[in-house]
Scaffold this active site. Structure first.
Site, PDB file in Angstrom:
ATOM      1  N   MET A  30       0.841  -1.205   0.000  1.00 61.26           N
ATOM      2  CA  MET A  30       0.000   0.000   0.000  1.00 61.26           C
ATOM      3  C   MET A  30       0.878   1.257   0.000  1.00 61.26           C
ATOM      4  SD  MET A  30      -3.453  -0.939   2.016  1.00 61.26           S
ATOM      5  CE  MET A  30      -2.850  -0.687   3.660  1.00 61.26           C
ATOM      6  N   GLY A  31       2.168   1.080  -0.336  1.00 62.56           N
ATOM      7  CA  GLY A  31       3.041   2.250  -0.443  1.00 62.56           C
ATOM      8  C   GLY A  31       3.520   2.753   0.906  1.00 62.56           C
ATOM      9  N   HIS A  37       9.307  -3.428   3.367  1.00 63.95           N
ATOM     10  CA  HIS A  37       8.846  -3.651   1.988  1.00 63.95           C
ATOM     11  C   HIS A  37      10.029  -4.000   1.084  1.00 63.95           C
ATOM     12  CE1 HIS A  37       5.588  -0.677   3.285  1.00 63.95           C
ATOM     13  NE2 HIS A  37       4.892  -1.735   2.934  1.00 63.95           N
ATOM     14  N   VAL A 178      10.980  -7.025   9.507  1.00 72.57           N
ATOM     15  CA  VAL A 178      12.133  -6.115   9.593  1.00 72.57           C
ATOM     16  C   VAL A 178      11.807  -5.066  10.665  1.00 72.57           C
ATOM     17  CG1 VAL A 178      13.574  -4.463   8.349  1.00 72.57           C
ATOM     18  CG2 VAL A 178      12.740  -6.513   7.187  1.00 72.57           C
ATOM     19  N   SER A 188       4.318   1.358   7.714  1.00 74.28           N
ATOM     20  CA  SER A 188       3.996   2.643   7.072  1.00 74.28           C
ATOM     21  C   SER A 188       3.331   3.581   8.073  1.00 74.28           C
ATOM     22  CB  SER A 188       3.035   2.410   5.907  1.00 74.28           C
ATOM     23  OG  SER A 188       3.598   1.512   4.993  1.00 74.28           O
TER      24      SER A 188
END
Ligand code: AMP
Length: 282
Positions: A30-31, A37, A178, A188
């Site tokens: 989802m950015g 990521h 991570v 995010s």
């Protein structure tokens, strides 16, 4: 890196690879990308000939309109990071491209007990929206393998179950969580935290690591009391749930003693109105 915003553009970019039977790895996101990521992209690069990353903030998986509204969107920076790890294709579709003709219908999948607790219970409708978009993206990208983080542990279990039961020919690859240097799981949503909230958010991973040390020494109810009082004493963080579950069945464990099964401790907590999740195999 090729950037595609329509299914047609993506088809044109991927077809030559498909014809030549090259392996396509897929990383749906989802950015608001971070190193969590990027670790998925790096693993996908190692195992495939071509890597596709998608950035799509999926409206149907948000059960709270304000959460969707404030979800961080950092496309320029995301593109820069993806180029750095040599992602081959970025797919950034509009909402209309994915939900054609404004049709927001979602799949009604029977996940048995897998979606009944934790995120499934706290965020009604979340998993129906999630599996709908994952299915759509799998149909569009047609990857050989798709990469998911254990950070979203229940999501990963549901995707694996869905792919297996629906005979979807995509290999699901699991990637470790991570963390920031101090232990906080990268997310995010971390960028929505105030400096004060960021400090307190550390209690989530610290508690999970402490729980890990307690396995074999304390009962489940003693561990639960410990976690509840740790959060009650914090004052800023609000515990949404703490669960100790069997990693395969996601069923809550009543007892840990003598159990050889893989067991995962999971926490969801609010720091202000930012909801964070984390888990640790104990
Ligand atoms: P999201 O953009 O939050 O939907 O996440 C996209 C993918 O990245 C999911 O498979 C997540 O589980 C994974 N992911 C998010 N945070 C981490 C992290 N800290 N470590 C590893 N994977 C992650």
């Amino acid at each position: 890196m090729k950037i595609c915003s329509t299914v047609e553009e993506l088809e044109a970019a991927l077809n030559p690879f498909r014809i030549n039977k090259r392996l396509i790895g897929f990383v749906p996101t989802m950015g608001a990308l971070h190193h969590g990521h990027l670790s998925l992209i790096t693993k996908a690069k190692q195992e495939n000939d071509l890597v596709v990353c998608s950035i799509f903030v999926n409206p149907t998986q948000f059960n709270n309109a304000a959460d969707l509204e404030k979800y961080p969107r950092t496309l320029g920076e995301d593109e820069r990071m993806l180029k750095e790890v040599e992602c081959d294709v970025l797919f950034v579709p509009s909402v209309d491209e994915i939900y054609l003709n404004g049709n927001y219908s979602v799949l009604n999948v029977d996940f048995g007990v897998l979606d009944k607790g934790m995120e499934g219970k706290s965020r009604p409708g979340h998993f129906a929206g999630m599996i709908t978009v994952v299915n759509k993206l799998f149909m569009i990208v047609k990857p050989n393998s798709a990469y998911f983080g254990k950070k979203d542990f229940q999501q990963l279990a549901l995707v694996k179950y869905f792919v297996q039961t629906q005979h979807i020919p995509v290999s699901i690859r699991e990637c470790p969580i991570v963390r920031e240097a101090d232990g906080l799981a990268m997310s995010s949503r971390n960028r929505l935290l105030s400096p004060e909230e960021r400090k307190h958010a550390l209690l989530i991973s610290k508690t999970l690591f402490r729980v890990k040390e307690m396995r074999g020494k304390k009962t489940v109810s003693e561990i639960k009391s410990y976690v509840e009082s740790a959060f009650a004493n914090d004052g800023l963080l609000k515990l949404d749930y703490f669960e100790i579950v069997n990693a395969e069945t996601l069923v809550s464990m009543e007892k840990l003693e003598g159990n050889a099964a893989t067991i995962v401790a999971c926490i969801a907590a609010f720091a202000g109105n930012v909801r964070l999740i984390d888990n640790e195999t104990i």
